[in-house]
Design an enzyme around this catalytic site. Structure first.
Site, short mmCIF file in Angstrom:
data_model
loop_
_atom_site.label_atom_id
_atom_site.label_comp_id
_atom_site.label_asym_id
_atom_site.label_seq_id
_atom_site.Cartn_x
_atom_site.Cartn_y
_atom_site.Cartn_z
CD1 TRP A 1 111.50 -38.13 97.73
CD2 TRP A 1 110.59 -40.21 98.03
NE1 TRP A 1 111.60 -38.61 96.43
CE2 TRP A 1 110.94 -39.91 96.57
CE3 TRP A 1 110.02 -41.32 98.31
CZ2 TRP A 1 110.93 -40.99 95.77
CZ3 TRP A 1 109.82 -42.29 97.59
CH2 TRP A 1 110.23 -41.94 96.23
CG HIS B 1 108.30 -34.50 91.16
ND1 HIS B 1 109.46 -34.44 90.03
CD2 HIS B 1 108.38 -34.68 92.20
CE1 HIS B 1 110.26 -34.73 90.73
NE2 HIS B 1 109.89 -34.86 92.22
CB SER C 1 108.07 -32.86 100.72
OG SER C 1 109.62 -33.00 101.16
CE1 TYR C 2 100.01 -32.47 97.34
CE2 TYR C 2 99.09 -33.90 98.88
CZ TYR C 2 99.15 -32.80 97.82
OH TYR C 2 97.73 -32.46 97.54
CD GLU C 3 102.55 -37.42 101.52
OE1 GLU C 3 101.87 -37.69 100.73
OE2 GLU C 3 103.72 -37.35 101.58
CD GLU D 1 115.52 -37.76 83.66
OE1 GLU D 1 114.43 -38.11 82.87
OE2 GLU D 1 116.78 -38.09 83.60
CB VAL E 1 110.85 -31.61 96.54
CG1 VAL E 1 110.20 -31.73 95.06
CG2 VAL E 1 109.94 -31.68 97.62
#
Length: 166
Positions: free
Chosen positions: A31, A97, A65-67, A94, A90
């Site tokens: 991402w 998250h 990034s979560y992974e 808006e 990340v």
């Protein structure tokens, strides 16, 4: 903290340990690829510049990034990996998250390092916007990937110091 007057990539390279025999895993979030590729290039080149061998650096990609936490755990559990560098970005955006993701990733990577006893480096940018990310991925504030690589090297040096008998 980076500012207009200070680059993230200003760090001491005095007394870095020999890492020619050490093995590194660099995890890269897919991402915000333009940013994470710049972070990877910075980390990879910095490792090489300070003695790591190209054949001792393995790259793994994760969707976001979560992974990074689970990917870091998989690599850190390998006997042939000495340190893991997790790179991601990340952007605030808006919604909130980023608060949830950044907290989860920071906690997850911390837990992996504590569980495995290996350096697991948080190289995740948490900027407010795309320009801040670019500025910290090789732009005017340096490259957080460089900083993450130096941190991994220094932590391996500390680990060696702690476990070397007098």
């Amino acid at each position: 903290m980076a500012s207009a007057e200070k680059s993230l990539s200003v760090f001491s390279t005095d007394e870095l340990p020999d890492v020619s025999y050490r093995r590194f895993a660099i995890l890269v979030s897919e991402w915000n690829t333009d940013v994470t590729e710049a972070l990877f290039n910075g980390a990879y080149q910095t490792l090489l510049q300070h003695g790591a061998k190209a054949e001792h650096i393995i790259r793994g990609n994760v969707p976001g990034s979560y992974e990074l936490s689970l990917g870091a755990q998989w690599f850190a559990q390998r006997d042939d990996i000495d340190a893991v560098i997790a790179l991601g970005c990340v952007i605030q955006g808006e919604t909130k998250h980023n608060d949830y993701i950044n907290h989860a990733v920071a906690q997850g990577l911390t837990n992996v390092g504590l569980k495995t006893g290996k350096p697991v480096i948080f190289g995740v940018l948490t900027p407010n916007d795309q320009q801040q990310a670019i500025d910290r991925a090789g732009g005017k504030h340096g490259n957080k990937g460089d900083e993450a690589a130096i941190t991994a090297i220094k932590m391996l040096g500390l680990q060696q110091q702690v476990y070397t008998k007098f």
